[in-house]
Design a protein around this motif. Sequence first.
Motif, mmCIF file in Angstrom:
data_model
loop_
_atom_site.group_PDB
_atom_site.id
_atom_site.type_symbol
_atom_site.label_atom_id
_atom_site.label_comp_id
_atom_site.label_asym_id
_atom_site.label_seq_id
_atom_site.Cartn_x
_atom_site.Cartn_y
_atom_site.Cartn_z
ATOM 1 N N ASP A 44 0.822 -1.212 0.000
ATOM 2 C CA ASP A 44 0.000 0.000 0.000
ATOM 3 C C ASP A 44 0.856 1.262 0.000
ATOM 4 O OD1 ASP A 44 -2.373 -1.465 -0.018
ATOM 5 O OD2 ASP A 44 -2.430 -1.575 2.158
ATOM 6 N N LEU A 45 1.944 1.256 0.743
ATOM 7 C CA LEU A 45 2.862 2.399 0.747
ATOM 8 C C LEU A 45 3.421 2.627 -0.653
ATOM 9 C CD1 LEU A 45 4.647 4.500 2.399
ATOM 10 C CD2 LEU A 45 6.383 2.715 2.285
ATOM 11 N N LEU A 46 3.824 1.559 -1.314
ATOM 12 C CA LEU A 46 4.376 1.690 -2.666
ATOM 13 C C LEU A 46 3.330 2.231 -3.641
ATOM 14 C CD1 LEU A 46 6.421 -1.630 -2.854
ATOM 15 C CD2 LEU A 46 7.321 0.683 -2.529
ATOM 16 N N ASN A 47 2.097 1.744 -3.538
ATOM 17 C CA ASN A 47 1.037 2.171 -4.450
ATOM 18 C C ASN A 47 0.528 3.581 -4.158
ATOM 19 O OD1 ASN A 47 0.943 -0.112 -6.080
ATOM 20 N ND2 ASN A 47 -0.556 -1.136 -4.773
ATOM 21 N N GLU A 48 0.517 3.961 -2.899
ATOM 22 C CA GLU A 48 -0.103 5.233 -2.532
ATOM 23 C C GLU A 48 0.908 6.362 -2.324
ATOM 24 O OE1 GLU A 48 -2.509 4.150 0.846
ATOM 25 O OE2 GLU A 48 -3.534 2.608 -0.330
ATOM 26 N N LYS A 49 1.864 6.175 -1.478
ATOM 27 C CA LYS A 49 2.806 7.247 -1.135
ATOM 28 C C LYS A 49 3.974 7.358 -2.104
ATOM 29 C CE LYS A 49 0.757 8.123 2.841
ATOM 30 N NZ LYS A 49 -0.101 9.237 3.027
ATOM 31 N N LEU A 50 4.317 6.249 -2.741
ATOM 32 C CA LEU A 50 5.458 6.243 -3.667
ATOM 33 C C LEU A 50 5.019 5.912 -5.088
ATOM 34 C CD1 LEU A 50 7.987 4.358 -1.350
ATOM 35 C CD2 LEU A 50 7.701 6.824 -1.631
ATOM 36 N N SER A 51 3.816 6.308 -5.443
ATOM 37 C CA SER A 51 3.247 5.951 -6.745
ATOM 38 C C SER A 51 4.026 6.530 -7.918
ATOM 39 C CB SER A 51 1.783 6.381 -6.820
ATOM 40 O OG SER A 51 1.683 7.790 -6.679
ATOM 41 N N ASP A 52 4.854 7.532 -7.677
ATOM 42 C CA ASP A 52 5.670 8.102 -8.749
ATOM 43 C C ASP A 52 6.836 7.185 -9.120
ATOM 44 O OD1 ASP A 52 6.681 8.718 -6.143
ATOM 45 O OD2 ASP A 52 8.071 10.152 -7.059
ATOM 46 N N ARG A 53 7.081 6.152 -8.325
ATOM 47 C CA ARG A 53 8.152 5.193 -8.593
ATOM 48 C C ARG A 53 7.538 3.924 -9.180
ATOM 49 N NH1 ARG A 53 11.433 5.683 -2.857
ATOM 50 N NH2 ARG A 53 11.347 7.957 -2.756
ATOM 51 N N PRO A 54 7.962 3.499 -10.355
ATOM 52 C CA PRO A 54 7.358 2.317 -10.996
ATOM 53 C C PRO A 54 7.899 1.004 -10.411
ATOM 54 C CG PRO A 54 9.041 3.232 -12.413
ATOM 55 C CD PRO A 54 8.944 4.138 -11.218
ATOM 56 N N VAL A 55 7.567 0.729 -9.150
ATOM 57 C CA VAL A 55 8.082 -0.443 -8.456
ATOM 58 C C VAL A 55 7.281 -1.678 -8.850
ATOM 59 C CG1 VAL A 55 8.518 -1.491 -6.204
ATOM 60 C CG2 VAL A 55 8.861 0.969 -6.530
ATOM 61 N N VAL A 56 7.981 -2.697 -9.328
ATOM 62 C CA VAL A 56 7.377 -3.989 -9.640
ATOM 63 C C VAL A 56 7.636 -4.878 -8.439
ATOM 64 C CG1 VAL A 56 7.400 -5.982 -11.175
ATOM 65 C CG2 VAL A 56 7.807 -3.681 -12.102
ATOM 66 N N ALA A 57 6.594 -5.135 -7.635
ATOM 67 C CA ALA A 57 6.788 -5.903 -6.407
ATOM 68 C C ALA A 57 5.514 -6.632 -6.025
ATOM 69 C CB ALA A 57 7.219 -4.982 -5.261
ATOM 70 N N GLY A 58 5.705 -7.708 -5.283
ATOM 71 C CA GLY A 58 4.583 -8.475 -4.770
ATOM 72 C C GLY A 58 4.908 -9.009 -3.389
ATOM 73 N N ARG A 59 3.849 -9.342 -2.651
ATOM 74 C CA ARG A 59 3.997 -9.843 -1.284
ATOM 75 C C ARG A 59 3.314 -11.190 -1.163
ATOM 76 N NH1 ARG A 59 1.274 -6.311 3.279
ATOM 77 N NH2 ARG A 59 -0.613 -7.250 2.499
ATOM 78 N N ALA A 60 3.985 -12.103 -0.471
ATOM 79 C CA ALA A 60 3.401 -13.391 -0.113
ATOM 80 C C ALA A 60 3.490 -13.513 1.408
ATOM 81 C CB ALA A 60 4.157 -14.529 -0.781
ATOM 82 N N VAL A 61 2.444 -14.025 2.025
ATOM 83 C CA VAL A 61 2.425 -14.127 3.483
ATOM 84 C C VAL A 61 2.472 -15.586 3.921
ATOM 85 C CG1 VAL A 61 1.234 -11.925 3.797
ATOM 86 C CG2 VAL A 61 -0.098 -13.997 3.511
ATOM 87 N N GLY A 62 2.844 -15.777 5.184
ATOM 88 C CA GLY A 62 2.889 -17.116 5.747
ATOM 89 C C GLY A 62 4.105 -17.923 5.328
#
Length: 101
Positions: A44-62
């Motif tokens: 959410d931080l990457l999408n909302e606060k740092l949206s000017d940076r084209p970060v390709v990332a994903g999260r997996a939990v557990g």
Amino acid sequence: MMEVKPVKVDDHTFIAITVKLPYTTLLVIANEIGYVMCGALDVDLLNEKLSDRPVVAGRAVGVRTIDDLLDAKLEKITNTAQSYGWEKNMEVKKALLLIAE
């Protein structure tokens, strides 16, 4: 302790990073285009606060190990990752192959 080592997904090499922290372990698998992390990644931080940076990332939990991360499914992804064909619930290995060079 920190460990950095290559990890293969099919014929493609990525960098696997494991950082042992108090009561948790930070896990990352990356290449020059993007990365997948454990639940510590704040998408959410990457999408909302740092949206000017084209970060390709994903999260997996557990997940607790790099192998767990490779076998997991993406729980959340950045907006930019969608342009590479990543989708929520996609297998991490499949997502990594979409950014393989």
